[in-house]
Design a protein around this motif. Structure first.
Motif, PDB file in Angstrom:
ATOM      1  N   GLU A  87     -28.537  20.273  43.584  1.00  0.00           N
ATOM      2  CA  GLU A  87     -28.121  19.635  44.832  1.00  0.00           C
ATOM      3  C   GLU A  87     -26.670  19.207  44.742  1.00  0.00           C
ATOM      4  OE1 GLU A  87     -30.007  15.885  45.626  1.00  0.00           O
ATOM      5  OE2 GLU A  87     -30.272  15.437  43.496  1.00  0.00           O
ATOM      6  N   LEU A  88     -26.035  19.108  45.913  1.00  0.00           N
ATOM      7  CA  LEU A  88     -24.647  18.671  45.958  1.00  0.00           C
ATOM      8  C   LEU A  88     -24.625  17.151  45.936  1.00  0.00           C
ATOM      9  CD1 LEU A  88     -23.171  21.135  48.587  1.00  0.00           C
ATOM     10  CD2 LEU A  88     -22.966  21.225  46.107  1.00  0.00           C
ATOM     11  N   LYS A  89     -24.460  16.632  44.747  1.00  0.00           N
ATOM     12  CA  LYS A  89     -24.475  15.186  44.561  1.00  0.00           C
ATOM     13  C   LYS A  89     -23.565  14.857  43.388  1.00  0.00           C
ATOM     14  CE  LYS A  89     -27.763  11.388  43.821  1.00  0.00           C
ATOM     15  NZ  LYS A  89     -29.168  11.053  43.507  1.00  0.00           N
ATOM     16  N   HIS A  90     -22.636  13.944  43.609  1.00  0.00           N
ATOM     17  CA  HIS A  90     -21.699  13.613  42.549  1.00  0.00           C
ATOM     18  C   HIS A  90     -21.481  12.104  42.504  1.00  0.00           C
ATOM     19  CE1 HIS A  90     -18.647  14.637  39.591  1.00  0.00           C
ATOM     20  NE2 HIS A  90     -17.864  13.737  40.143  1.00  0.00           N
ATOM     21  N   PRO A  91     -21.479  11.511  41.309  1.00  0.00           N
ATOM     22  CA  PRO A  91     -21.318  10.051  41.215  1.00  0.00           C
ATOM     23  C   PRO A  91     -19.895   9.600  41.534  1.00  0.00           C
ATOM     24  CG  PRO A  91     -21.336  11.026  39.029  1.00  0.00           C
ATOM     25  CD  PRO A  91     -21.670  12.130  39.986  1.00  0.00           C
ATOM     26  N   GLU A  92     -19.732   8.321  41.735  1.00  0.00           N
ATOM     27  CA  GLU A  92     -18.404   7.742  41.917  1.00  0.00           C
ATOM     28  C   GLU A  92     -17.589   7.953  40.635  1.00  0.00           C
ATOM     29  OE1 GLU A  92     -16.878   6.169  44.586  1.00  0.00           O
ATOM     30  OE2 GLU A  92     -18.582   7.042  45.654  1.00  0.00           O
ATOM     31  N   CYS A  93     -16.288   7.953  40.783  1.00  0.00           N
ATOM     32  CA  CYS A  93     -15.412   8.099  39.632  1.00  0.00           C
ATOM     33  C   CYS A  93     -15.643   6.940  38.650  1.00  0.00           C
ATOM     34  CB  CYS A  93     -13.952   8.113  40.093  1.00  0.00           C
ATOM     35  SG  CYS A  93     -12.770   8.231  38.752  1.00  0.00           S
ATOM     36  N   ASP A  94     -15.825   7.263  37.380  1.00  0.00           N
ATOM     37  CA  ASP A  94     -16.031   6.230  36.359  1.00  0.00           C
ATOM     38  C   ASP A  94     -15.423   6.718  35.047  1.00  0.00           C
ATOM     39  OD1 ASP A  94     -16.827   4.247  34.630  1.00  0.00           O
ATOM     40  OD2 ASP A  94     -18.974   4.702  34.742  1.00  0.00           O
ATOM     41  N   PHE A  95     -14.283   6.130  34.693  1.00  0.00           N
ATOM     42  CA  PHE A  95     -13.602   6.527  33.459  1.00  0.00           C
ATOM     43  C   PHE A  95     -14.153   5.802  32.231  1.00  0.00           C
ATOM     44  CE2 PHE A  95     -10.158   7.405  36.624  1.00  0.00           C
ATOM     45  CZ  PHE A  95     -10.075   8.774  36.411  1.00  0.00           C
ATOM     46  N   GLY A  96     -15.016   4.815  32.445  1.00  0.00           N
ATOM     47  CA  GLY A  96     -15.567   4.065  31.328  1.00  0.00           C
ATOM     48  C   GLY A  96     -14.720   2.849  30.995  1.00  0.00           C
ATOM     49  N   ASP A  97     -15.168   2.096  30.016  1.00  0.00           N
ATOM     50  CA  ASP A  97     -14.479   0.881  29.571  1.00  0.00           C
ATOM     51  C   ASP A  97     -13.442   1.267  28.519  1.00  0.00           C
ATOM     52  OD1 ASP A  97     -13.643  -1.532  28.580  1.00  0.00           O
ATOM     53  OD2 ASP A  97     -15.637  -2.247  27.980  1.00  0.00           O
ATOM     54  N   MET A  98     -12.169   1.215  28.910  1.00  0.00           N
ATOM     55  CA  MET A  98     -11.109   1.658  28.006  1.00  0.00           C
ATOM     56  C   MET A  98     -11.052   0.842  26.711  1.00  0.00           C
ATOM     57  SD  MET A  98      -9.584   4.302  29.273  1.00  0.00           S
ATOM     58  CE  MET A  98     -11.151   4.817  29.938  1.00  0.00           C
ATOM     59  N   ALA A  99     -11.538  -0.395  26.767  1.00  0.00           N
ATOM     60  CA  ALA A  99     -11.494  -1.253  25.570  1.00  0.00           C
ATOM     61  C   ALA A  99     -12.685  -1.006  24.644  1.00  0.00           C
ATOM     62  CB  ALA A  99     -11.456  -2.724  25.989  1.00  0.00           C
ATOM     63  N   ASN A 100     -13.663  -0.242  25.143  1.00  0.00           N
ATOM     64  CA  ASN A 100     -14.883  -0.041  24.356  1.00  0.00           C
ATOM     65  C   ASN A 100     -15.454   1.352  24.605  1.00  0.00           C
ATOM     66  OD1 ASN A 100     -17.013  -0.726  22.614  1.00  0.00           O
ATOM     67  ND2 ASN A 100     -18.268  -1.442  24.332  1.00  0.00           N
ATOM     68  N   LEU A 101     -14.682   2.373  24.275  1.00  0.00           N
ATOM     69  CA  LEU A 101     -15.116   3.748  24.518  1.00  0.00           C
ATOM     70  C   LEU A 101     -16.213   4.192  23.560  1.00  0.00           C
ATOM     71  CD1 LEU A 101     -11.711   5.555  25.201  1.00  0.00           C
ATOM     72  CD2 LEU A 101     -13.524   5.073  26.855  1.00  0.00           C
ATOM     73  N   GLY A 102     -16.197   3.643  22.358  1.00  0.00           N
ATOM     74  CA  GLY A 102     -17.229   4.020  21.391  1.00  0.00           C
ATOM     75  C   GLY A 102     -16.899   5.249  20.578  1.00  0.00           C
ATOM     76  N   PHE A 103     -15.674   5.740  20.693  1.00  0.00           N
ATOM     77  CA  PHE A 103     -15.249   6.859  19.848  1.00  0.00           C
ATOM     78  C   PHE A 103     -13.742   6.759  19.619  1.00  0.00           C
ATOM     79  CE2 PHE A 103     -15.093   8.431  24.226  1.00  0.00           C
ATOM     80  CZ  PHE A 103     -13.815   8.946  24.317  1.00  0.00           C
TER      81      PHE A 103
END
Length: 348
Positions: A87-103
């Motif tokens: 289906e054509l469905k896309h979430p809102e833009c989310d770059f994540g938490d820059m202070a806690n990326l986890g990598f």
């Protein structure tokens, strides 16, 4: 330039395996043939490249951001098919938490990853794509983008180099740095991607040559962050910082169900491609190499791009999925896959 009936006849008479041929049925053609976008975009603009190049994989381009709505009866099935989504469905833009990326650095020893690169495409909301632009609009877009780029500060601060009037010395340097794009893609050329070349085109890069922006190559804007080694965190953070600064001055085209819009429907949603050039001669020699990549939603290419061979066991490994997941999810998917490939290479 070929008109719509001529393009349709050409497409109909070929045994092309393209998504255009598959989804542009007589019914779809009849429904869309007389439609136009507000800036004059037509069905001919969408099908010209694939009709003239029957060996195309996709074969479809959007005439302009509005074309994704006006010509949805063709473009939507192509998008669903290409991106393997239901289906054509896309979430809102989310770059994540820059202070806690986890990598952080995926290859701290520096033994395997040669370089890391993350890029996105963006389109100005109020301008068409190449087939519906004139020279004045291309130059106007370049000037708007250039002004925004010249306002960047700190690590992102750099210089803009227009292609028009570029000196041979600058051209040679940018070519040697593998920065300079060209007008040699026949599929893009057929779609009108190189009209008025080189007017309105240019390259921006920061002083460290780790943040790069292409202006009016295929898309209005390609934003690229890169550096030697495997520090994905640093590369991603720099990219996000650049995007957020440009968003303060530029309005980008987006639709809720499709995400960010670009010229080719193969690059929608996050438009994000994160890749590493990585030495994996043992894994690459495994018969199940492609299955390993597919399992982790990765794509393996030669280091010179799609359809090229590996050089010295070095491959370009990137995330395959652009749509239906957020930016941080796409990065994490690529990160997990690359980490798994590194483990396999070390244990082989």
């Amino acid at each position: 330039m070929a008109d719509l009936p001529e393009l349709w006849n050409k497409l109909s008479s070929t045994d092309s395996q393209s998504l255009l041929k598959k989804h542009c049925t007589q019914e779809v053609y009849d429904k869309l043939k007389d439609k136009k976008t507000s800036n004059g975009g037509t069905l001919a603009d969408c099908i010209r490249s694939g009709s003239q190049n029957p060996e195309s994989g996709v074969g479809v381009y959007a005439s302009c951001p509005e074309g994704y709505t006006v010509f949805a009866d063709l473009l939507n099935p192509v998008i669903l098919d290409y991106h393997k989504i239901s289906e054509l469905k896309h979430p809102e833009c989310d770059f994540g938490d820059m202070a806690n990326l986890g990598f952080g650095d995926l290859d701290p020893s520096g033994e395997m990853i040669v370089s890391t690169r993350v890029r996105v495409g963006r389109s100005h909301a109020k301008y068409g794509f190449p087939p519906t632009l004139n020279k004045e609009q291309r130059v106007e877009m370049q000037n708007i983008t250039k002004a925004a780029l010249e306002g960047l500060t700190g690590e992102l601060k750099g210089t803009y180099y227009p292609l028009e009037g570029m000196t041979k010395e600058t051209q040679k340097q940018l070519t040697d740095d593998h920065f300079l794009f060209n007008d040699s893609d026949r599929f893009l050329k057929a779609a009108g991607g190189y009209d008025d070349w080189p007017a309105g085109r240019g390259i921006f890069f920061n002083d460290n040559k780790t943040f790069l922006v292409w202006v009016n190559e295929e898309d209005h804007i390609r934003i690229i962050s890169m550096q030697k080694g495997g520090d994905l965190s640093a590369v991603y953070k720099r990219l996000v910082a650049g995007i957020k600064e440009l968003e303060k001055k530029l309005e980008f085209a987006r639709l809720p169900q499709l995400g960010y819009l670009t010229f080719c429907p193969s690059n929608l949603g996050t438009t994000l491609r994160a890749s590493v050039h990585i030495k994996i001669p043992k894994v690459a020699a495994m018969p199940e190499f492609k299955e390993i990549c597919d399992k982790h939603n990765l794509q393996a290419r030669g280091i010179h791009g799609e359809h090229t061979e590996s050089v010295g066991g070095v491959y370009d490994i990137s995330n395959k999925r652009r749509m239906g997941l957020s930016e941080i999810e796409a990065i994490q998917e690529m990160r997990r896959g690359v980490e798994e490939i590194i483990k396999l290479e070390k244990s082989a």
